[in-house]
Design a protein around this motif. Sequence first.
Motif, PDB file in Angstrom:
ATOM      1  N   LYS A  22      40.561  19.482 -25.029  1.00 36.27           N
ATOM      2  CA  LYS A  22      39.520  20.181 -24.283  1.00 36.27           C
ATOM      3  C   LYS A  22      38.109  19.779 -24.716  1.00 36.27           C
ATOM      4  O   LYS A  22      37.129  20.375 -24.273  1.00 36.27           O
ATOM      5  N   VAL A  23      38.001  18.771 -25.571  1.00 34.80           N
ATOM      6  CA  VAL A  23      36.695  18.329 -26.068  1.00 34.80           C
ATOM      7  C   VAL A  23      36.287  17.054 -25.327  1.00 34.80           C
ATOM      8  O   VAL A  23      36.876  15.990 -25.522  1.00 34.80           O
ATOM      9  N   ALA A  24      35.272  17.183 -24.491  1.00 29.25           N
ATOM     10  CA  ALA A  24      34.881  16.074 -23.618  1.00 29.25           C
ATOM     11  C   ALA A  24      34.465  14.827 -24.398  1.00 29.25           C
ATOM     12  O   ALA A  24      34.785  13.704 -23.998  1.00 29.25           O
ATOM     13  N   GLN A  25      33.756  15.004 -25.504  1.00 27.16           N
ATOM     14  CA  GLN A  25      33.234  13.859 -26.237  1.00 27.16           C
ATOM     15  C   GLN A  25      34.346  12.988 -26.812  1.00 27.16           C
ATOM     16  O   GLN A  25      34.189  11.775 -26.950  1.00 27.16           O
ATOM     17  N   VAL A  26      35.483  13.589 -27.136  1.00 26.85           N
ATOM     18  CA  VAL A  26      36.611  12.798 -27.634  1.00 26.85           C
ATOM     19  C   VAL A  26      37.102  11.847 -26.546  1.00 26.85           C
ATOM     20  O   VAL A  26      37.352  10.668 -26.802  1.00 26.85           O
ATOM     21  N   HIS A  27      37.231  12.353 -25.334  1.00 29.22           N
ATOM     22  CA  HIS A  27      37.685  11.521 -24.227  1.00 29.22           C
ATOM     23  C   HIS A  27      36.662  10.426 -23.915  1.00 29.22           C
ATOM     24  O   HIS A  27      37.038   9.306 -23.549  1.00 29.22           O
ATOM     25  N   HIS A  28      35.384  10.738 -24.080  1.00 27.85           N
ATOM     26  CA  HIS A  28      34.352   9.717 -23.861  1.00 27.85           C
ATOM     27  C   HIS A  28      34.484   8.588 -24.882  1.00 27.85           C
ATOM     28  O   HIS A  28      34.436   7.404 -24.518  1.00 27.85           O
ATOM     29  N   GLN A  29      34.641   8.953 -26.145  1.00 30.64           N
ATOM     30  CA  GLN A  29      34.793   7.923 -27.175  1.00 30.64           C
ATOM     31  C   GLN A  29      36.054   7.099 -26.963  1.00 30.64           C
ATOM     32  O   GLN A  29      36.053   5.874 -27.162  1.00 30.64           O
ATOM     33  N   LEU A  30      37.125   7.754 -26.547  1.00 28.93           N
ATOM     34  CA  LEU A  30      38.361   7.026 -26.261  1.00 28.93           C
ATOM     35  C   LEU A  30      38.145   6.046 -25.119  1.00 28.93           C
ATOM     36  O   LEU A  30      38.654   4.917 -25.151  1.00 28.93           O
ATOM     37  N   ALA A  31      37.384   6.452 -24.119  1.00 29.31           N
ATOM     38  CA  ALA A  31      37.077   5.554 -23.000  1.00 29.31           C
ATOM     39  C   ALA A  31      36.326   4.320 -23.486  1.00 29.31           C
ATOM     40  O   ALA A  31      36.602   3.191 -23.028  1.00 29.31           O
ATOM     41  N   LEU A  32      35.389   4.500 -24.403  1.00 30.45           N
ATOM     42  CA  LEU A  32      34.638   3.346 -24.928  1.00 30.45           C
ATOM     43  C   LEU A  32      35.578   2.380 -25.647  1.00 30.45           C
ATOM     44  O   LEU A  32      35.451   1.149 -25.509  1.00 30.45           O
ATOM     45  N   ALA A  33      36.517   2.927 -26.416  1.00 26.88           N
ATOM     46  CA  ALA A  33      37.478   2.066 -27.111  1.00 26.88           C
ATOM     47  C   ALA A  33      38.369   1.335 -26.115  1.00 26.88           C
ATOM     48  O   ALA A  33      38.658   0.141 -26.277  1.00 26.88           O
ATOM     49  N   ALA A  69      40.172   3.536 -19.257  1.00 30.09           N
ATOM     50  CA  ALA A  69      38.823   4.025 -19.517  1.00 30.09           C
ATOM     51  C   ALA A  69      38.377   4.979 -18.415  1.00 30.09           C
ATOM     52  O   ALA A  69      37.785   6.034 -18.688  1.00 30.09           O
ATOM     53  N   ILE A  70      38.669   4.625 -17.164  1.00 21.16           N
ATOM     54  CA  ILE A  70      38.312   5.491 -16.040  1.00 21.16           C
ATOM     55  C   ILE A  70      39.039   6.835 -16.151  1.00 21.16           C
ATOM     56  O   ILE A  70      38.453   7.901 -15.914  1.00 21.16           O
ATOM     57  N   ALA A  71      40.307   6.790 -16.527  1.00 18.60           N
ATOM     58  CA  ALA A  71      41.075   8.026 -16.674  1.00 18.60           C
ATOM     59  C   ALA A  71      40.483   8.917 -17.765  1.00 18.60           C
ATOM     60  O   ALA A  71      40.355  10.141 -17.581  1.00 18.60           O
ATOM     61  N   SER A  72      40.114   8.326 -18.888  1.00 19.86           N
ATOM     62  CA  SER A  72      39.545   9.112 -19.985  1.00 19.86           C
ATOM     63  C   SER A  72      38.168   9.667 -19.615  1.00 19.86           C
ATOM     64  O   SER A  72      37.848  10.824 -19.927  1.00 19.86           O
ATOM     65  N   LEU A  73      37.357   8.863 -18.938  1.00 18.25           N
ATOM     66  CA  LEU A  73      36.048   9.331 -18.506  1.00 18.25           C
ATOM     67  C   LEU A  73      36.171  10.433 -17.463  1.00 18.25           C
ATOM     68  O   LEU A  73      35.390  11.397 -17.458  1.00 18.25           O
ATOM     69  N   SER A  74      37.142  10.298 -16.588  1.00 15.23           N
ATOM     70  CA  SER A  74      37.369  11.344 -15.580  1.00 15.23           C
ATOM     71  C   SER A  74      37.701  12.668 -16.248  1.00 15.23           C
ATOM     72  O   SER A  74      37.237  13.734 -15.815  1.00 15.23           O
ATOM     73  N   GLN A  75      38.493  12.600 -17.318  1.00 17.01           N
ATOM     74  CA  GLN A  75      38.828  13.820 -18.052  1.00 17.01           C
ATOM     75  C   GLN A  75      37.591  14.385 -18.742  1.00 17.01           C
ATOM     76  O   GLN A  75      37.381  15.602 -18.751  1.00 17.01           O
ATOM     77  N   ALA A  76      36.762  13.503 -19.311  1.00 17.65           N
ATOM     78  CA  ALA A  76      35.534  13.953 -19.972  1.00 17.65           C
ATOM     79  C   ALA A  76      34.611  14.657 -18.981  1.00 17.65           C
ATOM     80  O   ALA A  76      34.043  15.711 -19.280  1.00 17.65           O
ATOM     81  N   VAL A  77      34.460  14.074 -17.789  1.00 20.71           N
ATOM     82  CA  VAL A  77      33.581  14.652 -16.770  1.00 20.71           C
ATOM     83  C   VAL A  77      34.154  15.966 -16.241  1.00 20.71           C
ATOM     84  O   VAL A  77      33.419  16.914 -15.971  1.00 20.71           O
TER      85      VAL A  77
END
Length: 219
Positions: free
Chosen positions: A132-143, A153-161
């Motif tokens: 439930k922490v958006a910033q974790v998904h953002h960092q995962l998207a960058l990796a 990356a799109i999937a992880s960013l979509s979850q972050a947003v």
Amino acid sequence: HLGLANLAWLRRDLAQADQSFQAAVQASPPRSTTRLRYAEFKTRNGDREAGKRMLEELTKSTPDYLPACIDLAELGYAAKRYEECQGLIVKILGSDPVNFDTQMLQGRLAMAKGEIAHAVSILEKLASAYDKVAQVHHQLALAKLLNKDFSGAIASLSQAVKLNPSQSESVLLLSELNIRQGNHSAAIVTLNPLIKQFPKIPRAHILLATAYLGRGSRE
């Protein structure tokens, strides 16, 4: 004294803030957030070495005080002293294996060192534990981006947003990737709420115009 220091810092009266911080530190115990705050003040106002010295003194006098170690590790990362940062990470996680901030830093450090698969592994575990922490998904998207996994990356960013629609860095990066993938409508849907909330982000307007043009619309 700490309240006066913070108020003076807010007003950009740095000399008064420094004086008040010194008084606050003298009245505080060794294991004190006041000392961390003073080190942060020094670091953020151009005296990074003084901030580093304060944190090093804290870690020597109270070696089990992990907040000081965490701040020192962040300083090492920012200064690209990666081996120093890695040593502190090992120390912190040895005492607190699930320390969130340090695990996030560990993922960023792995990316900085080019250990992309390791970064993805670290951040995937974090994303599972802190879903439930958006910033974790953002960092995962960058990796994942560094690993050339664009759909991931799109999937992880979509979850972050989804978790935090106001997190502009995620919205902008997701929109850019959707535009590159030809999914202009998705970019438009994502960007419009952000622009409504934060109308003065130039990149958002540029991406929105690009998305409309890509979709064949001159709206």
